[in-house]
Write an enzyme that holds these catalytic residues in place. Structure first.
Site, PDB file in Angstrom:
ATOM      1  N   GLY A 267     135.223 132.141  84.546  1.00 27.19           N
ATOM      2  CA  GLY A 267     136.486 132.270  83.818  1.00 27.19           C
ATOM      3  C   GLY A 267     136.654 131.098  82.875  1.00 27.19           C
ATOM      4  N   ARG A 268     136.808 129.920  83.479  1.00 26.01           N
ATOM      5  CA  ARG A 268     137.090 128.707  82.716  1.00 26.01           C
ATOM      6  C   ARG A 268     136.025 128.430  81.663  1.00 26.01           C
ATOM      7  NH1 ARG A 268     140.012 124.376  85.062  1.00 26.01           N
ATOM      8  NH2 ARG A 268     139.460 125.225  87.092  1.00 26.01           N
TER       9      ARG A 268
ATOM     10  N   CYS B 187     163.493 119.128  82.597  1.00 27.00           N
ATOM     11  CA  CYS B 187     164.231 118.120  83.361  1.00 27.00           C
ATOM     12  C   CYS B 187     163.546 117.746  84.664  1.00 27.00           C
ATOM     13  CB  CYS B 187     165.635 118.632  83.616  1.00 27.00           C
ATOM     14  SG  CYS B 187     166.423 119.100  82.082  1.00 27.00           S
TER      15      CYS B 187
HETATM   16  N1  LLP Z   1     136.040 134.246  91.049  1.00 24.56           N
HETATM   17  C1  LLP Z   1     136.994 134.017  91.969  1.00 24.56           C
HETATM   18  C2  LLP Z   1     136.984 134.798  93.205  1.00 24.56           C
HETATM   19  C3  LLP Z   1     137.962 133.026  91.753  1.00 24.56           C
HETATM   20  O1  LLP Z   1     138.892 132.789  92.665  1.00 24.56           O
HETATM   21  C4  LLP Z   1     137.931 132.278  90.556  1.00 24.56           C
HETATM   22  C5  LLP Z   1     138.943 131.243  90.277  1.00 24.56           C
HETATM   23  C6  LLP Z   1     136.933 132.576  89.604  1.00 24.56           C
HETATM   24  C7  LLP Z   1     135.993 133.551  89.897  1.00 24.56           C
HETATM   25  C8  LLP Z   1     136.824 131.872  88.296  1.00 24.56           C
HETATM   26  O2  LLP Z   1     136.636 130.503  88.408  1.00 24.56           O
HETATM   27  P1  LLP Z   1     136.350 129.650  87.092  1.00 24.56           P
HETATM   28  O3  LLP Z   1     135.016 130.075  86.552  1.00 24.56           O
HETATM   29  O4  LLP Z   1     137.433 129.939  86.117  1.00 24.56           O
HETATM   30  O5  LLP Z   1     136.375 128.251  87.549  1.00 24.56           O
HETATM   31  N2  LLP Z   1     144.336 127.330  87.949  1.00 24.56           N
HETATM   32  C9  LLP Z   1     143.240 126.443  88.275  1.00 24.56           C
HETATM   33  C10 LLP Z   1     141.955 127.211  88.556  1.00 24.56           C
HETATM   34  C11 LLP Z   1     142.085 128.233  89.644  1.00 24.56           C
HETATM   35  C12 LLP Z   1     140.819 129.011  89.876  1.00 24.56           C
HETATM   36  C13 LLP Z   1     141.029 130.103  90.847  1.00 24.56           C
HETATM   37  N3  LLP Z   1     139.906 130.962  91.068  1.00 24.56           N
HETATM   38  C14 LLP Z   1     143.080 125.433  87.158  1.00 24.56           C
HETATM   39  O6  LLP Z   1     143.845 125.469  86.196  1.00 24.56           O
HETATM   40  O7  LLP Z   1     142.217 124.557  87.236  1.00 24.56           O
END
Ligand code: LLP
Length: 421
Positions: free
Chosen positions: A277-278, A346
Site C-alpha cells: 500500500g504505502r 485545539c
Molecule cells: N496487507 C494487510 C493485511 C495490512 O494490514 C496492511 C496494512 C497492508 C497490506 C499494507 O501495508 P503497507 O504496504 O501499506 O505498509 N496507518 C498506518 C499504517 C497502517 C497499516 C495497516 N495495514 C500509517 O500511517 O503508518
C-alpha cells in the site's frame, strides 16, 4: 523517486505548478502524481517478474476511486478490508477475481456483499470467522475460496501500532495452530482452501523479518500439502517501508524484497500475491497547506497552518516524520529558522513537527508535506468541524479534482435534529 520537483523556483506535481492547483481548489489539499503511482506499481510488478504473481494494492493506503482505477488499469489486483473498500474496487472497475478480502473482523454482511459480487479469496483470521463464512457461502449456494492468515510470531521491528506479526497482536491464527485450523476449514461445506496468507506489519525497513516469516510459510506449505491440502497461492502481505526523510538511509528496494520472496518461497510452484500500500501511494502524494500566522511564543516560533491533525494524523498518532518543504524554492544558502509546525485544532497534539529548521516563512506562503499519499486522506476526519480536504490527481500537464471539498452546508446537512428538540 517521485515527480514532485522545483521548476523555475516553484514546486510542481509533474508539469503542473502547485500554486496553480491551490488557486483552483483552495488550501489545504492533497495532490497525487499519476506517473509516480504507475512507476511504483511497475517496480513491484518487475520485482516479481518470472514468478506467477498478482500485486494486490492495499487500498487502505489510499482508496480514492481515481487512484484505484489508475492502478487497476495497470493490472493491479486489490486488497480490501471492508465492504466499503470492496465496493470502491468494484466501482473502479476491478473484477472480483482480482480482489482479496483481508481483515480481522469481516461481518456476515460484508461476506455476503463480496460473495455476491465475486471475490478471488478471503483471508481468514480466526476459527469463528471461518465458520461464519462457510455458513454465509452455503446460504448463498456458493463455495468461498479461502486462505488462512497465519501469525508467524515474528518481530517486524516497526512502530508498535503498525506491527502485526507477533503472537500478542490480534492478527491471524497462531502458526502453531495452523494445521488444525486448515483441517477444520477443509471440512466446511462452504469453503475451499486455496493457500496461505501472512502480513507482519507496515513500514518495514529491514528484510530479515520478511525472510523469517516467509521461511515459516514455506515450511507450513510443505506440511499442509503433506496433510492433503491444495496450497496453490501464497499471499505474502505488504509492509515494505518508504523513505520519509530524504536525509535518511533508503529502506530496501522492491527488487531486494523480490529476491527474498524468490529465495524463500520461489520453488514451491505457488502463485504469489503481495499487498503493498504505502510503497505505491506514499511518495506519490503531497499535502499542501498555507501558513495562516507566524507566531512568536515565549521561546519557540510557531508556524500555524490551515491544515491540521484531522487532515494528516500520522505525526500525532505515530510520531511520524514528514518532510515539510516550501512551495517557493528558497534561494541557495537562505537563512534557516526553527519552527514548531502546527495546525489550528485545539490540542497540543496537533503538531506536525517540533523545532524543524526551515527557510523563513511568512503568512500566506504555501508549504508541502512530502510522503502524504498513503494513510493521509484516508485517515482524515472532520474533527473540530473542519470539512475533509480535497484530493487532486495530476497526470503530465493536466489535473483533476478527484474528491471535492464539501461545503459547510453539505457537512451540516448530514446531521438531523429530531423534531422533539
Ligand atoms: N496487507 C494487510 C493485511 C495490512 O494490514 C496492511 C496494512 C497492508 C497490506 C499494507 O501495508 P503497507 O504496504 O501499506 O505498509 N496507518 C498506518 C499504517 C497502517 C497499516 C495497516 N495495514 C500509517 O500511517 O503508518
Amino acid at each position: 523517486m517521485d515527480h514532485f520537483n522545483y521548476h523555475g523556483g516553484i514546486l510542481h506535481a509533474e508539469d503542473v505548478s502547485i500554486p496553480e492547483i491551490a488557486a483552483t481548489v483552495g488550501t489545504p489539499f492533497y495532490v497525487y502524481s499519476a506517473a509516480t503511482l504507475r512507476r511504483h506499481f511497475q517496480v513491484f510488478d518487475e520485482a516479481l517478474a518470472g514468478l506467477d504473481h498478482l500485486v494486490c494494492y492495499a487500498m487502505k493506503a489510499n482508496s480514492n476511486l481515481a487512484v484505484v482505477k489508475l492502478l487497476g488499469e495497470m493490472g493491479a489486483g486489490m486488497d480490501v478490508v471492508s465492504a466499503g473498500e470492496y465496493l470502491r474496487a468494484k466501482a473502479a472497475g476491478i473484477p472480483g477475481e482480482r480482489i482479496v478480502f483481508s481483515g480481522v473482523g469481516k461481518t456476515r454482511e460484508e461476506m455476503r456483499i463480496a460473495l455476491e459480487g465475486g471475490i478471488r479469496q478471503f483471508n481468514l483470521e480466526s476459527e469463528p470467522e471461518m465458520l461464519a463464512l462457510s455458513q454465509v457461502a452455503t446460504s448463498l449456494g456458493v463455495v468461498a475460496p479461502v486462505t488462512i492468515r497465519v501469525n508467524p510470531d515474528v518481530d517486524a521491528k516497526t512502530h508498535e501500532k503498525i506491527a502485526t506479526g507477533k503472537s500478542d497482536n490480534k492478527f491471524g491464527i497462531p502458526i502453531g495452530r495452523a494445521r488444525a485450523a486448515y483441517a477444520e476449514t477443509a471440512a466446511q461445506p462452504g469453503l475451499k482452501v486455496v493457500g496461505i496468507d501472512v502480513h507482519i506489519g507496515s513500514q518495514l525497513t529491514d528484510l530479515a523479518p520478511y525472510r523469517a516469516a516467509y521461511e515459516k510459510v514455506a515450511e507450513l506449505t510443505r506440511s499442509l500439502r503433506a496433510d492433503g491440502h491444495e496450497i496453490s497461492r501464497l499471499d505474502l502481505g505488504g509492509g515494505l517501508g518508504i523513505p520519509y526523510e530524504q536525509s535518511n538511509a533508503v529502506p530496501p528496494l522492491p527488487m531486494d524484497y523480490g529476491a527474498v520472496v524468490r529465495e524463500t518461497v520461489g520453488d514451491l510452484g505457488c502463485e504469489i500475491e503481495i499487498e503493498p500500500g504505502r510503497l505505491i501511494a506514499g511518495n506519490a502524494g503531497l499535502m499542501i497547506a498555507r501558513v495562516i500566522y507566524v507566531k512568536q511564543g515565549a521561546e519557540r516560533k510557531f508556524l500555524i497552518l490551515d491544515a491540521a491533525m484531522n487532515d494528516l494524523v500520522r505525526p500525532a498518532m505515530y510520531e511520524a516524520h514528514h518532510d515539510i518543504v516550501p512551495v517557493a524554492e528558497p534561494p541557495a544558502g537562505a537563512a534557516q529558522e526553527r519552527y514548531d509546525i502546527v495546525g489550528p485544532v485545539c490540542e497540543s497534539g496537533d503538531t506536525f513537527a517540533k523545532g524543524r529548521s526551515l527557510p523563513a516563512f511568512a503568512a500566506d506562503d504555501l508549504v508541502a508535506f512530502r510522503s502524504a499519499g498513503a494513510y493521509g486522506a484516508v485517515m482524515a476526519s472532520e474533527y473540530n468541524s473542519r470539512p475533509l480536504i480535497p484530493e487532486v490527481l495530476v497526470d503530465g500537464d493536466r489535473f483533476a479534482v478527484v474528491r471535492a471539498r464539501p461545503s459547510y452546508e453539505e457537512m451540516l446537512a448530514r446531521d438531523t435534529v429530531p423534531d422533539w428538540l
